[in-house]
Design an enzyme around this catalytic site. Structure first.
Site, mmCIF file in Angstrom:
data_model
loop_
_atom_site.group_PDB
_atom_site.id
_atom_site.type_symbol
_atom_site.label_atom_id
_atom_site.label_comp_id
_atom_site.label_asym_id
_atom_site.label_seq_id
_atom_site.Cartn_x
_atom_site.Cartn_y
_atom_site.Cartn_z
ATOM 1 N N SER A 58 -11.445 -1.267 0.710
ATOM 2 C CA SER A 58 -10.070 -1.258 1.229
ATOM 3 C C SER A 58 -10.014 -1.625 2.695
ATOM 4 C CB SER A 58 -9.440 0.135 1.083
ATOM 5 O OG SER A 58 -8.873 0.338 -0.168
ATOM 6 N N HIS A 90 -4.167 6.256 3.673
ATOM 7 C CA HIS A 90 -4.732 4.964 3.282
ATOM 8 C C HIS A 90 -3.923 3.808 3.865
ATOM 9 C CE1 HIS A 90 -5.885 1.595 0.589
ATOM 10 N NE2 HIS A 90 -7.037 2.230 0.501
ATOM 11 N N ASP A 97 0.864 -1.183 0.000
ATOM 12 C CA ASP A 97 0.000 0.000 0.000
ATOM 13 C C ASP A 97 0.894 1.223 0.000
ATOM 14 O OD1 ASP A 97 -2.187 1.943 0.956
ATOM 15 O OD2 ASP A 97 -3.257 0.041 1.045
#
Length: 426
Positions: A369, A218, A190
């Site tokens: 996610s 994120h 990520d």
């Protein structure tokens, strides 16, 4: 359970080939985020009985958002990114090949394809070659020509993958670091992870793109949902995590090459379960890297994305043997924006999920996610070290945990059912 019997055989044999809750469902790579023009318009508030018309409107909105996302990326970074033959974004002027020898390289260079790099991805025993496309030739045309010139090799572009949930870079953030070395059962591919108290002392990181590692909201959120403890409780609290930043500060980060190298690093370090909350097209290098990692006993969990059920199948979630995860809301209904894969294995909370998003911030997030790490953490508790003969029992244990949703038994929407239904601060 037939599927998981087959899955054991797959691993045993060689194989080919402050959060914006709904308004930022489709995120650009961390270096590109965010501005209001690049976020998904608010979705309608759905009641308990959702009709076909509002779902159709959502589908149209998501389809246009997906087109706009790609168009904007290509426009804003045309010096680094260009479309492939299907319009998917890829690194400009670069082709990648596997299964290639010296004679093939010589043949390619004679035809104007300049050798840039020969690289071996340790941990996967995978050799890759990177060629520069001849001047004046489009990426799509060059790929077709090189594939014809080298029919025994696997030739593809270096596709770019997007995060499947809201996120942005945290340029002033301190990176989370592990207090002590040692084996980690969990891996993350990520953006970088910020030093939030929920994960501090348990995360080791490495960068695979220019400027990486760079903390991102994120990556931090996904990490906290894996190993977080305290106010943000992950599904495998207190476990160690290896995090690979494939974005860094590069507009063309998050490409297939960086993901493949990240998988190699995680495999080298004995990671048993890896979470990838990224989505994009099928890619020959990525497919091979996933296969090689699986052959070494690694289990890969991936999000199906947030482009809606009418979008093309998301990868890597659609690869054989990858655990594809969708998200559900507080009523355990599938998120209307949830994308699709060629199969769905499990569902997990994907709406109003509590996660860390920076060194001192916690927010409520939405997107697939944030469902994937909840499944991955639970899987890692059953499968702490990579071993082919332990895959069957680990998967069986996870299936037994699942709460059946939708049609009785396994179905195309929820897979085997809901995992970690009380996770994510619900």
């Amino acid at each position: 359970m037939r599927k998981w019997t087959a899955l054991i055989l797959i691993f045993a044999l060689p194989m080919s080939g402050t959060a914006q809750r709904v308004t930022a469902q489709i995120a650009l790579p961390p270096a590109q985020l965010p501005d209001a023009a690049r976020t998904l318009p608010p979705l309608p508030n759905l009641g308990p009985n959702v009709g076909a018309e509002p779902l159709a409107r959502i589908g149209d909105t998501l389809a246009q958002a997906r087109i706009d996302r790609i168009t904007n990326l290509l426009r804003d970074h045309r010096d680094r990114i260009e479309p492939d033959h299907g319009g998917q974004p890829a690194v400009r002027g670069i082709l990648i090949a596997t299964g290639i020898d010296d004679a093939m390289i010589a043949r390619a260079t004679e035809k104007g394809f300049r050798l840039l790099e020969r690289d071996r991805i340790e941990g996967l025993d995978l050799d890759i070659v990177r060629f520069a496309v001849p001047d004046g030739r489009s990426l799509a045309r060059a790929q077709k020509q090189l594939a014809k010139l080298l029919p025994d090799a696997e030739v593809d572009v270096d596709h770019i993958y997007f995060t499947s949930g809201p996120g942005s870079p945290l340029p002033a953030a301190t990176l989370a670091r592990a207090a002590a070395s040692g084996k980690a059962s969990l891996g993350l591919i990520d953006g970088g992870v910020a030093a939030h108290p929920a994960v501090t002392g348990r995360v080791s990181q490495r960068g695979f793109a220019a400027g990486a590692p760079v903390a991102s909201s994120h990556g931090t959120a996904v990490a906290s949902l894996l190993v977080g403890s305290g106010p943000v409780q992950g599904s495998a609290p207190g476990q160690r995590l290896l995090a690979a930043d494939v974005y860094g500060a590069d507009p063309a980060g998050g490409n297939a090459s960086t993901i493949a190298r990240a998988l190699g690093w995680l495999a080298q370090n004995g990671v048993a379960v890896t979470t990838i909350s990224l989505v994009g097209p099928d890619n020959k290098l990525l497919a091979l890297a996933v296969s090689r990692a699986q052959q070494r006993g690694m289990l890969i969990v991936a999000a199906v994305g947030n482009d809606g059920p009418a979008a093309p199948p998301a990868y890597p979630a659609s690869y054989r043997g990858v655990f594809a995860v969708t998200g559900v809301d507080a009523r355990n209904r599938a998120l209307p924006e949830a994308g699709r894969a060629r199969h769905v294995d499990f569902a997990a909370p994907g709406d109003d999920v509590l996660a860390a998003t920076g060194p001192d911030s916690v927010d409520r997030l939405r997107g697939t996610s944030f469902a994937a790490p909840l499944v991955a953490g639970r899987l890692a508790l059953h499968y702490p070290t990579p071993a082919i003969d332990r895959i069957g029992p680990a998967v069986s244990a996870l299936v037994m945990e699942a709460r059946d949703l939708g049609q009785r038994g396994r179905d195309k929407t929820y897979g085997h059912g809901l995992i970690c239904g009380d996770c994510g601060g619900r």
